[in-house]
Design a protein around this motif. Sequence first.
Motif, mmCIF file in Angstrom:
data_model
loop_
_atom_site.group_PDB
_atom_site.id
_atom_site.type_symbol
_atom_site.label_atom_id
_atom_site.label_comp_id
_atom_site.label_asym_id
_atom_site.label_seq_id
_atom_site.Cartn_x
_atom_site.Cartn_y
_atom_site.Cartn_z
ATOM 1 N N VAL A 171 0.810 -1.254 -0.237
ATOM 2 C CA VAL A 171 0.103 0.332 0.002
ATOM 3 C C VAL A 171 1.140 1.317 -0.352
ATOM 4 C CG1 VAL A 171 -1.558 -1.073 0.870
ATOM 5 C CG2 VAL A 171 -0.216 -0.592 2.285
ATOM 6 N N PHE A 172 0.012 2.454 -0.393
ATOM 7 C CA PHE A 172 1.649 2.911 -0.708
ATOM 8 C C PHE A 172 0.212 4.815 -0.418
ATOM 9 C CE2 PHE A 172 2.966 6.133 -4.446
ATOM 10 C CZ PHE A 172 3.521 6.387 -3.326
ATOM 11 N N VAL A 173 1.110 5.801 0.196
ATOM 12 C CA VAL A 173 0.734 6.600 1.192
ATOM 13 C C VAL A 173 1.174 8.200 -0.318
ATOM 14 C CG1 VAL A 173 0.342 8.095 2.852
ATOM 15 C CG2 VAL A 173 0.620 5.832 2.939
ATOM 16 N N GLY A 212 4.592 2.248 2.405
ATOM 17 C CA GLY A 212 5.694 3.276 2.111
ATOM 18 C C GLY A 212 4.713 4.692 1.827
ATOM 19 N N CYS A 213 5.416 5.857 1.843
ATOM 20 C CA CYS A 213 4.729 7.033 1.920
ATOM 21 C C CYS A 213 5.867 7.806 0.798
ATOM 22 C CB CYS A 213 4.661 7.823 2.716
ATOM 23 S SG CYS A 213 3.737 9.354 3.143
ATOM 24 N N LEU A 231 8.419 -0.048 1.721
ATOM 25 C CA LEU A 231 8.096 0.534 0.082
ATOM 26 C C LEU A 231 8.917 2.056 0.031
ATOM 27 C CD1 LEU A 231 6.259 -0.342 -2.949
ATOM 28 C CD2 LEU A 231 4.622 1.603 -1.999
ATOM 29 N N VAL A 232 10.149 2.067 -0.420
ATOM 30 C CA VAL A 232 10.550 3.407 -0.190
ATOM 31 C C VAL A 232 10.328 4.122 -1.520
ATOM 32 C CG1 VAL A 232 12.443 4.741 0.301
ATOM 33 C CG2 VAL A 232 12.077 2.414 1.334
ATOM 34 N N VAL A 233 9.824 5.342 -1.781
ATOM 35 C CA VAL A 233 9.675 5.746 -3.011
ATOM 36 C C VAL A 233 10.207 7.200 -3.133
ATOM 37 C CG1 VAL A 233 8.205 6.286 -4.982
ATOM 38 C CG2 VAL A 233 7.679 4.685 -3.612
ATOM 39 N N TYR A 234 10.717 8.130 -2.748
ATOM 40 C CA TYR A 234 11.859 9.295 -3.071
ATOM 41 C C TYR A 234 11.382 10.217 -4.423
ATOM 42 C CZ TYR A 234 15.329 12.549 -3.159
ATOM 43 O OH TYR A 234 15.860 14.210 -2.754
#
Length: 255
Positions: A171-173, A212-213, A231-234
């Motif tokens: 899941v992604f914030v 992750g966010c 879930l690392v989204v940069y």
Amino acid sequence: MSARILKNKLIRGDTVYGTLIQHSVTPSIVDFFPDNALDFVIVTAEHNALDLADFLPLRYALNAKGIACLARTHSREPDDVAKVCDSFDGAVVPYVEDYEHAKRLAAAAVYRPLKGKALEQVLAGGAWPSDATEKYIENKCADTVFIPMIESVEGVKNLDKICSIPGVHAVFVGPNDITVNMGIPNEYDHPDLIAILQKIIDDANRQHVAAGCWFGTPEQTLRTQRQGARLVVYANESLIMKNAMAEAFALFRKG
């Protein structure tokens, strides 16, 4: 193969690393991505004049480098999710907050092309049209990655049930939407946002689902990773270039 590697890492409980691509559609950009930096990219036509189809050449270049290419859908309709999953390695769907809706979005990704009454039977109790159909869909969708975005307080309330849906491995914030929904627009260092992210990460981890966010600074990204985000989204490709240029040329102008 890159989608299968990503999905297997998520299932194993590994941390995966990615970024958004929002403005670049030229496949040769992939040549400038460092080796072993990215597990995945999310292409998005949000806040620009592009269509997702414009990113398809980039998808194949990413796959050739071993990077999975997910696409953020335009809408929250199951048919659109299925269409995206037919062209990309998976779908990232915005503003998912209702369990029944989430179940149908996931089904559009991981049970496609099953539809109508046959799909409803499967969702109700696993009654497939035949063993052959079940095996066919299992093979067809084995590498599809489905990620709902949790962007509201209501979505957080329903997170346990959403994480229980077959096919949800992450899941992604979206911090902009969730902070607006919380009444603290764009306050990405607000204690209430940090607290709700911890709850999302903990609730998801209990069901072996990565969370992750998105953040645009290394400090905020690291903070969330240290909270347990897998879930690392940069940032995105344009912001990364902007920050690198700003840092370098500020040094040059100081002499």
